[in-house]
Design an enzyme around this catalytic site. Structure first.
Site, PDB file in Angstrom:
ATOM      1  N   SER A 197      19.438 -21.966   4.784  1.00  0.00           N
ATOM      2  CA  SER A 197      18.361 -21.585   3.873  1.00  0.00           C
ATOM      3  C   SER A 197      18.537 -20.114   3.498  1.00  0.00           C
ATOM      4  O   SER A 197      19.585 -19.735   2.982  1.00  0.00           O
ATOM      5  CB  SER A 197      17.008 -21.892   4.502  1.00  0.00           C
ATOM      6  OG  SER A 197      15.967 -21.831   3.547  1.00  0.00           O
ATOM      7  N   GLU A 213      16.280 -31.964   0.650  1.00  0.00           N
ATOM      8  CA  GLU A 213      15.799 -30.592   0.730  1.00  0.00           C
ATOM      9  C   GLU A 213      14.283 -30.499   0.594  1.00  0.00           C
ATOM     10  O   GLU A 213      13.567 -30.814   1.527  1.00  0.00           O
ATOM     11  CB  GLU A 213      16.498 -29.713  -0.320  1.00  0.00           C
ATOM     12  CG  GLU A 213      17.992 -29.528  -0.065  1.00  0.00           C
ATOM     13  CD  GLU A 213      18.347 -28.593   1.078  1.00  0.00           C
ATOM     14  OE1 GLU A 213      17.440 -28.056   1.746  1.00  0.00           O
ATOM     15  OE2 GLU A 213      19.556 -28.406   1.335  1.00  0.00           O
ATOM     16  N   HIS A 263      15.053 -30.423   4.137  1.00  0.00           N
ATOM     17  CA  HIS A 263      15.411 -29.057   4.480  1.00  0.00           C
ATOM     18  C   HIS A 263      15.339 -28.866   5.992  1.00  0.00           C
ATOM     19  O   HIS A 263      14.384 -29.315   6.631  1.00  0.00           O
ATOM     20  CB  HIS A 263      14.421 -28.118   3.786  1.00  0.00           C
ATOM     21  CG  HIS A 263      14.869 -26.704   3.658  1.00  0.00           C
ATOM     22  ND1 HIS A 263      16.034 -26.349   3.025  1.00  0.00           N
ATOM     23  CD2 HIS A 263      14.296 -25.532   4.073  1.00  0.00           C
ATOM     24  CE1 HIS A 263      16.158 -25.030   3.043  1.00  0.00           C
ATOM     25  NE2 HIS A 263      15.124 -24.507   3.684  1.00  0.00           N
TER      26      HIS A 263
END
Length: 504
Positions: free
Chosen positions: A194, A332, A421
């Protein structure tokens, strides 16, 4: 005292600042909370980091140090990220299988920069414990850096990109000290997920950082593109809301808690606020603000330390000699619209995309490429593709066009939140037994998949080759991590309509 000693079962290592005492574990040792910089307080709060001074005697490195994170993003991240109180927040944690008898050549090294949107995250996460990498012959380091406004906010008379300067000083500490922990300073792979993935991509495109690492692994990393002008506007807004001048003196007069409060008002992270600090009446407006503003407190293209945005830097050939793995999870941030199907699916997807500011030509192409998806699923996929998958494809094709060694993956296995994510992190680190993992990966996360992605990572860190074909602009081979794992052609092709057209 010798460079390597052991007292009462505790390994001791001599660093450039003094001796540190770690703790033996099963087959390796951990040295936690070693300060690489002086505490960023007082006159140093908004200054470039200063290397930590030396100490006398032996310094215990048995517990994680204080973290820059003061407020977690629990509603966004599923990674356990402890906040630890204290002032000396710029630390490294070293996990090594060979702290007292380093090999002649040294072991390969992994340096991990945590994520958290540049405003949160912690190097003290149990998911970043280096035990599995140590087991497989890799010395592992996790680092901290100043977050949010302290690390990245524009201040009239302070250096820009202070958090980036923290990364650089931490990497210099690794260069100067890692051999004493059994590592090879010439074989350093930087990695993160990230914002951490964005961090290592930023470093890949920075001339000043090139001598500090040899390869890069970026998980779900957003490329840096924020402008100095946008950063200045945000900094002035925060100072105005705080009733102070946008200077070191003015902002230093505000307590840390007040700066964090103001930071939450000016940051679009999470899509729940706009730049003027007001909550949008329409949640889609929040999404639009998040997509368009991006990570407003993060690395900035300042024309100096960061001369170019990531895409332009890589296109210019910066970092072309470094080996790179990059990729994303399939879903995600699609979870941002979880549960919205009933209310959104009655609205044409094109209308929703138009409502969040997507251009008509892009809408037409994207909807055509995702025929059959309901509106909520399509818009959720658009968020994922716009923020992560299309930028990854763009960087991969830029690198392929100049023959820079690049490997691309997609993490496709998912549990109750899909391939969301953060889900890939415990697989890469091979920590599926951690008690926090079922919250994101369910109770039966496949160990074979962890063996696969962790093994590929170890191979890459050790040899520069992960075990599948490099990306090119003909076959566009992508490794799809799933059960079973496979190689697929043009694995990001469905995001191509969102990739900017580059001329020249």
């Amino acid at each position: 005292m010798s460079a390597h000693a052991s007292t009462s079962g505790h390994p001791e290592v001599t660093t450039t600042a003094g001796v540190v005492r770690g703790a033996w574990r099963d087959g390796s040792a951990a040295f936690l909370g070693i300060p690489f910089a002086e505490p960023p307080i007082g006159d140093l709060r908004f200054a470039a980091p200063v290397a930590h001074g030396s100490w006398d005697g032996v310094r215990d490195a048995l517990e994680y140090g204080a973290t820059p994170q003061r407020k977690t993003l629990a509603e966004i991240t599923l990674i356990p990220e402890p906040s630890i109180a204290g002032l000396s927040t710029l630390n490294v944690n070293v996990f090594t299988p060979s702290p007292t008898t380093p090999t002649d050549a040294g072991l390969p090294v992994l340096v991990w920069i945590h994520g958290g949107g540049y405003v949160a995250g912690s190097p003290a996460s149990p998911w970043y414990d280096g035990a599995a990498f140590n087991r497989d012959g890799v010395v592992t380091v996790s680092v901290s850096y100043r977050l949010g406004f302290d690390g990245f906010g524009w201040i009239e008379d302070a250096p820009q990109n202070r958090g980036v300067l923290d990364w650089l000083l931490a990497l210099e500490w690794v260069r100067d000290n890692i051999a004493s922990f059994g590592g090879d300073p010439a074989r350093v792979t930087i990695s993160g997920q990230s914002a951490g993935g964005g961090s290592v991509l930023t470093l890949l495109g920075m001339p000043r950082a090139q001598s500090l690492f040899s390869s890069v692994i970026s998980l779900s990393g957003p490329p840096t593109s924020a402008t100095l002008e946008a950063s200045e506007a945000l900094g002035r807004t925060l100072a105005e809301l705080g009733g102070v001048a946008p200077t070191v003196a003015g902002l230093s007069s505000l307590p840390e808690e007040r700066v964090l409060e103001l930071q939450g008002q000016v940051s679009s992270l999470g899509g729940d606020v706009t730049v003027d600090g007001t909550a949008p009446a329409d949640p889609l407006a929040g999404i639009a603000g998040f997509l368009n503003a991006g990570l407003v407190l993060g690395p900035v293209v300042d024309g100096d330390l960061i001369p170019l945005g990531t895409a332009d830097a890589l296109a210019s050939g910066i970092g072309a000699d470094k080996h790179l793995i990059l990729g994303t999870t399939d879903d995600e941030f699609a979870m941002m619209l979880a549960g919205a199907g009933d209310s959104m699916d009655a609205i044409p997807a094109a209308a929703v995309l138009a409502g969040i500011g997507v251009e008509p030509a892009t809408i037409e192409a994207y909807v055509a490429d995702h025929e059959g998806l309901g509106t909520a699923a399509l818009v959720g996929q658009y968020i994922t593709d716009r923020m992560f998958r299309a930028p990854t494809l763009d960087l991969a094709e830029i690198r392929a066009s100049i023959d820079a060694p690049t490997w691309v993956y997609r993490f496709s296995w998912g549990a109750h939140l899909g391939a969301c994510h953060c889900i890939d992190v415990p697989f890469m680190w091979d920590v599926l037994a951690d008690s926090h993992v079922p919250a994101i990966a369910g109770a039966e996360a496949p160990q074979a998949l962890a063996d696969d992605i962790h093994g590929s990572s170890v191979a890459f860190i050790a040899t520069g080759q992960p075990g599948w074909a490099a990306y090119d602009n003909t076959d566009r081979a992508v490794r799809a991590y799933n059960v079973p794992t496979s190689i697929i052609a043009d694995g990001y092709g469905d995001a191509r309509s969102l990739v900017p057209v580059r001329v020249g």
